[in-house]
Design an enzyme around this catalytic site. Structure first.
Site, PDB file in Angstrom:
ATOM      1  N   ASP A 118       0.818  -1.208   0.000  1.00 32.84           N
ATOM      2  CA  ASP A 118       0.000   0.000   0.000  1.00 32.84           C
ATOM      3  C   ASP A 118       0.852   1.259   0.000  1.00 32.84           C
ATOM      4  O   ASP A 118       2.053   1.221   0.298  1.00 32.84           O
ATOM      5  CB  ASP A 118      -0.959   0.006   1.190  1.00 32.84           C
ATOM      6  N   GLU A 122       0.001  -1.029   5.756  1.00 32.83           N
ATOM      7  CA  GLU A 122       1.102  -0.577   6.597  1.00 32.83           C
ATOM      8  C   GLU A 122       0.993   0.902   6.909  1.00 32.83           C
ATOM      9  O   GLU A 122       1.298   1.339   8.025  1.00 32.83           O
ATOM     10  CB  GLU A 122       2.433  -0.868   5.896  1.00 32.83           C
TER      11      GLU A 122
END
Length: 489
Positions: free
Chosen positions: A79, A146
């Site tokens: 991400d 994350e």
């Protein structure tokens, strides 16, 4: 060095970076990139696992001669933080990142680049696709979310792994080997909003703070950069002294782990008060220009009449709670390390202010390399909410990553770097959240390091990646893999 994207993407790392940049992958929107990674692994007949959190694990056997070497876990996250410049037309839910080269740097066009942590994904894919790179058995794990919660790493099943040597590829400084990082938590402060009808004979005005540099709330917090949400709180508090106005909207920042660059307040004023407000805003513009002349010299405040969708205004009680919250919630550096010179030990960043129908949501990213100090910041933040009659939650807690003085993998990378470059690599700790701490907690005895190339202004639309550094770090990484047959299994 590279005159065009077409030329650059002939390199395997940048080929895969370009490919994943075509796939939207903001935190919470990782299904497409996760499925892409699954297809990648299965097309190459590699053991591939996708879990319920959309984490992807791809395993590759050792090359000949490395069968007895210990299994290596290679990790990054899929991400990215989604930020764009005002006026940039880009839908992070469906649009690809548009890459461009400036000199030795790779940028995006008006948005975050996603080198944090697309570089790790590109390194991993280039390694998994190659048939001419010597290496031990590999367990590549690419995690989700994350940037928001580390929810992917927290959800990983440790039973999927045989390895106990861990290489994280989420660092941002070439020539440095990361061996310790901070733990963190997200603190959410909810201000209840009671709305009242807007008074007659009022007009809508927007106050906008712009021109701040922002940055990563861990890596850039020591720069003393202005926080748009905190500055907006000060400005609104200052205006409230003698100037009647109503608040309709307060919004600033897009991610709790990014120092907010922009904030907006829509307020309602009687016609006679608008001129006075404009004068006060100009005073505040000069105040901030003076205060932030070194860290954010381009800061500006705009005051303009707008037509806002009428949703009523905050009651006076709600207005007081909202402004007081912006003023009182802890922000910035809270303590410095007494053991490592220049290292921030504890901090918090009020990264998001978002007005909903019945509440103002304020999100802070809390970090510390000492758990008790992290807890202290959370407790002080909760006390602010309690005193003001607001709701408070703290979640997405992740552990710190302590330094291991006996790390074999650190020693191997130090030796290889000296051999390759004729100088010592710098061993560092950072005030940022790295998933190594979570994996170290899940996998007892884990020996971990983190490395990566030079990248700048991550979490902002000015994010850029040093191309030669990316290639240098890739070659260093491969040289270290080649030496891993010397490690004890």
């Amino acid at each position: 060095m590279y005159g065009s994207l077409e030329e650059l993407t002939q390199h395997p790392v940048f080929h895969y970076f370009s490919e994943i940049s075509k796939i939207p992958r903001g935190s919470g929107n990782e299904k497409a990139i996760s499925d892409f990674l699954v297809r990648f692994g299965k097309e190459r007949d590699l053991v591939t696992i996708q879990d319920e959190a959309l984490n992807v694990i791809i395993k590759k056997p050792a090359t000949p001669g490395y069968e007895q070497a210990p299994t290596i876990i290679i990790q990054g996250h899929m991400d990215m933080v989604c930020e764009k410049n005002e006026g940039t037309v880009h839908d992070f839910q469906k649009d690809p990142i548009r890459l461009k080269i400036k000199g030795d740097m790779l940028y995006a066009s008006g948005t975050t680049l996603g080198a944090d942590n697309g570089v790790a994904v590109a390194y991993a894919l280039a390694l998994l696709a190659a048939d001419d790179i010597p290496h031990p058995a590999l367990e590549v794990v690419i995690t989700t979310e994350e940037e928001t919660s580390m929810g992917g790493a927290l959800a990983v099943d440790p039973g999927h792994f045989d390895g106990r040597i861990f290489i994280n590829l989420d660092s941002e400084e070439d020539g440095k080997l990361l061996v310790s990082s901070a733990g963190g938590s997200k603190a959410v402060h909810r201000v209840p909003i009671v709305r009242e009808e807007a008074p007659e004979d009022t007009a809508d005005y927007r106050i906008s703070i712009r021109g701040l540099k922002g940055g990563h709330s861990g890596m850039s917090i020591q720069e003393g950069r202005g926080n748009a949400n905190k500055l907006m709180g000060r400005l609104l508090y200052g205006l409230a002294a003698g100037l009647p106005y109503g608040i309709q909207q307060l919004n600033g920042g897009l991610a709790s782990n990014a120092i907010p660059r922009e904030a907006d307040a829509v307020i309602l004023l009687h016609g006679d008060d608008a001129k006075e407000c404009e004068v006060k805003v100009e005073e505040w513009r000069n105040i901030l220009k003076n205060e932030l002349r070194a860290s954010d010299p381009d800061v500006t405040i705009k005051f303009e009449k707008v037509t806002a969708a009428s949703a009523g205004i905050f009651s006076e009680g709600s207005k007081h709670k909202a402004i007081s919250s912006l003023m009182m919630i802890p922000n910035g550096i809270q303590s410095m390390s007494m053991e490592i010179e220049g290292l921030v030990e504890s901090s918090t960043n009020l990264g998001v202010a978002r007005t909903l129908d019945t509440e103002l949501v304020l999100e802070s990213d809390v970090r510390s390399s000492v758990k008790s100090l992290k807890d202290d910041i959370v407790n002080r933040s909760k006390l602010v909410a309690d005193v003001l009659g607001c709701e408070f939650t703290a979640d997405f807690d992740y552990p710190e990553w302590p330094y291991n003085p006996d790390s074999e993998i650190r020693q191997l990378f130090e030796k290889v770097y000296t051999k390759e470059h004729g100088t010592d690599i710098e061993v560092i700790a950072v005030h940022a959240g790295i998933e190594c701490g979570i994996f170290a907690e899940k996998l007892p005895g884990l020996d971990a390091i983190s490395l990566g190339p030079d990248m700048y202004n991550v979490h902002t639309p000015d994010e850029h990646l040093n191309i030669p550094s990316t290639i240098k770090t890739w070659e260093f990484f491969l040289a270290a893999l080649k030496e891993m047959k010397t490690l004890d299994d």
